[in-house]
Design an enzyme around this catalytic site. Structure first.
Site, PDB file in Angstrom:
ATOM      1  CG  ASP A  52      13.425 148.496  -3.259  1.00 15.93           C
ATOM      2  OD1 ASP A  52      14.010 149.328  -2.402  1.00 15.93           O
ATOM      3  OD2 ASP A  52      13.101 148.745  -4.596  1.00 15.93           O
ATOM      4  NE  ARG A  98       7.878 140.547  -6.979  1.00 12.10           N
ATOM      5  CZ  ARG A  98       8.610 139.819  -6.609  1.00 12.10           C
ATOM      6  NH1 ARG A  98       8.857 138.641  -7.151  1.00 12.10           N
ATOM      7  NH2 ARG A  98       9.594 140.148  -5.605  1.00 12.10           N
ATOM      8  CB  SER A 149      10.474 150.257  -3.105  1.00  6.28           C
ATOM      9  OG  SER A 149      10.594 148.826  -2.769  1.00  6.28           O
TER      10      SER A 149
HETATM   11  C1  GLC Z   1      12.985 155.202  -5.060  1.00  4.32           C
HETATM   12  C2  GLC Z   1      12.336 155.108  -3.725  1.00  4.32           C
HETATM   13  C3  GLC Z   1      13.185 153.976  -2.578  1.00  4.32           C
HETATM   14  C4  GLC Z   1      13.665 152.765  -3.594  1.00  4.32           C
HETATM   15  C5  GLC Z   1      14.064 152.912  -5.132  1.00  4.32           C
HETATM   16  C6  GLC Z   1      14.052 151.664  -5.543  1.00  4.32           C
HETATM   17  O1  GLC Z   1      13.924 155.765  -4.991  1.00  4.32           O
HETATM   18  O2  GLC Z   1      12.283 156.317  -3.018  1.00  4.32           O
HETATM   19  O3  GLC Z   1      12.707 153.954  -1.486  1.00  4.32           O
HETATM   20  O4  GLC Z   1      14.279 151.965  -2.861  1.00  4.32           O
HETATM   21  O5  GLC Z   1      13.204 153.925  -5.484  1.00  4.32           O
HETATM   22  O6  GLC Z   1      12.864 150.878  -5.728  1.00  4.32           O
END
Ligand code: GLC
Length: 516
Positions: free
Chosen positions: A206, A71, A153
């Site tokens: 995130d 996004r 993330s």
């Molecule tokens: C995966 C990523 C992590 C993220 C999570 C949720 O576990 O390694 O960094 O926060 O997904 O998106």
């Protein structure tokens, strides 16, 4: 049926997690990110970002990359305080998820440009003046850039607010030549290549964005939790409890720890509670042996666990009996890896009573014609137990963190499609937490509305202000600087028609609170 889902005794799980948690906290990647009024630091830098009341609206761009969808957001922060956002979703094609890293970042830059054009932030013929470089320290003058927060993330070793090295890909990404590289730099290079005058000023996970966005509304927020394609949590920790901390110990004495709890179990500590289905899901993934806890919980894997259980029961002639001819087509989704989406688990579980209308629809989509009442009941039972196990695992792990924080009121900001759309996930988690949490603690799970997008934007605004205030103290820039400024003043049309104003002195007063 009891082996279909390993329903773990809460107490046993809690102690397992307690042991495991300390392992994770001690050795996992500790991403330390900005928090307004709190501290944000890389190994060599410390940012204590304080704030004042705004006098005008702030606008910032944000990118949110964490799953197959990506996004771009434009976030406007007004003095009320209120956050408005406009966003556009772009798909990340499989070929990009698995291809060279440089193509991924070019794709992100393309999407950013597309969005900016749509929002008229980059009107044709009008360009933001390129950032100038200060001779003394080779830094760009930030006042000419549109600041951008990047929600990335994936596990990173955070070396500064806008510098983070990817430790490993998760959630189906395997882009080459990115692990160990600075992803902010890779993004910035792609942005610069396209001559987009945007500067990435902050990178956040995130979970951190979710915590931030929730803390903006509720001062008791101490944890950010994601239950979506992946799962992970971050929490506020006292600096003197962080063994790896090598920054200063001045106020504010708290940091956000990105736990990367999805990787819990990579060291075999969860083997005693894993089923053969978990093992199969792991072995057929793009990252076997990794993200073991995540693979038992999150949306990327839950549907697949259910599918494998169904196939196992079919093989044992315990389900869809007498319909062998009907389901013999191996091209149907039931026989395809990933064919049973996690959203089907939610759909099946919304059925109440004996009609099983939703379950029947899902089964028909899977290629099963005329399932019997028993078939539907069994499918629903499987879904309920697989999702309940996931909710309990997440709930138990969360309780360890809540108990560790040990404040009278702890709010958990939660985001992610699994949590949002599953009809029972929240309730099941709460039940589990209630049985484990210290009795003196009141906890609350709050849906953090679009946390991963807004949170990065909030941090970017503060980081941008901070950088600008730092730049004010810098020695002069290129000789041409003054001429260019003068030129811009006398020819205002050479500036964008809707300039974005940043008031370097102001950030909403809600930000300006010290941790309790
Ligand atoms: C995966 C990523 C992590 C993220 C999570 C949720 O576990 O390694 O960094 O926060 O997904 O998106």
């Amino acid at each position: 049926m009891s082996s279909l889902a390993t329903i773990i005794k809460d107490d046993a799980l809690a102690s397992t997690l307690r042991v495991g948690f300390y392992g994770v906290a001690a050795c996992s990647v500790v991403g330390i990110a900005a928090y307004i009024g709190y501290k944000a630091a890389g190994p060599n830098e410390t940012y204590a970002l304080k704030s004042r009341h705004p006098e005008s609206n702030d606008q910032v761009l944000a990118l949110d990359l964490g799953g197959t969808n990506f996004r771009v957001l434009l976030v406007t922060l007004s003095p009320q305080p209120r956050i408005d956002l406009k966003s556009k979703i772009f798909v990340i094609p499989q070929s990009i998820m698995l291809g060279p890293g440089v193509n991924l970042f070019r794709h992100l830059a393309d999407c950013l440009l597309d969005f900016m054009k749509k929002e008229e932030l980059d009107k044709s013929g009008v360009h933001y003046p390129l950032g100038k470089v200060c001779k003394s320290n080779n830094m760009r003058h930030p006042s000419n850039h549109f600041p951008l927060g990047f929600t990335f993330s994936f596990p990173c070793k955070q070396e500064g607010l806008a510098s983070a090295r990817l430790t490993a890909w998760t959630k189906g990404f395997t882009c080459s030549d990115v692990v160990d590289s600075d992803v902010v730099k890779m993004l910035q290079d792609a942005i610069d290549e396209k001559q987009i005058n945007v500067k990435c000023v902050a990178l956040v996970n995130d979970t951190v964005g979710t915590l931030m966005a929730c803390a903006y509304k509720d001062q008791n927020t101490a944890i950010g939790l994601i239950l979506g394609t992946g799962t992970n949590a971050c929490y506020m920790e006292k600096i003197d409890r962080v063994g790896t901390w090598d920054g200063d110990y001045n106020e504010p004495k708290q940091v956000i720890i990105n736990m990367e709890w999805g990787a819990f179990g990579n060291n075999s500590r969860l083997n005693h509670i894993r089923t053969k289905y978990d093992e199969e899901v792991d072995l057929s993934s793009v990252n076997p042996g990794k993200q073991i806890f995540e693979k038992m919980i999150s949306g990327m894997y839950m549907g697949e666990i259910v599918r494998l259980i169904i196939l196992d029961l079919m093989q044992q002639d315990l389900i869809f009996i007498g319909q062998r001819d009907g389901y013999g087509d191996y091209r149907t989704p039931l026989f395809t890896r990933g064919g049973f989406y996690t959203k089907f688990v939610s759909t099946v579980e919304t059925d109440e009573g004996i009609a099983f209308a939703n379950t029947r629809r899902v089964l028909e989509d899977m290629g099963i014609r005329n399932p019997t009442f028993d078939d539907c009941a069994i499918i629903q039972h499987i879904c309920k137990n697989v999702s309940k196990r996931a909710a309990r695992l997440a709930g138990a792990c969360l309780t360890v963190v809540i108990n560790r924080i040990n404040k009278p009121n702890v709010t958990v900001g939660v985001d992610g499609s699994l949590y949002r759309y599953h009809p029972r996930f929240k309730r099941n988690m709460e039940k589990c937490i209630k049985t484990l949490v210290n009795k003196n603690i009141k906890f609350k799970l709050t849906l953090s509305d679009d946390g991963s997008g807004k949170g990065a934007a909030l941090i970017a605004i503060v980081a941008d202000r901070f950088q600008k205030s730092q730049m004010k103290n810098l020695p002069s820039f290129d000789e041409n600087d003054d001429e260019e400024e003068e030129e811009a003043r006398s020819h205002p049309q050479s500036r964008p028609s809707n300039p974005i104003t940043f008031n370097t002195q102001s950030v909403p007063s809600t930000f300006n609170r010290t941790p309790s």
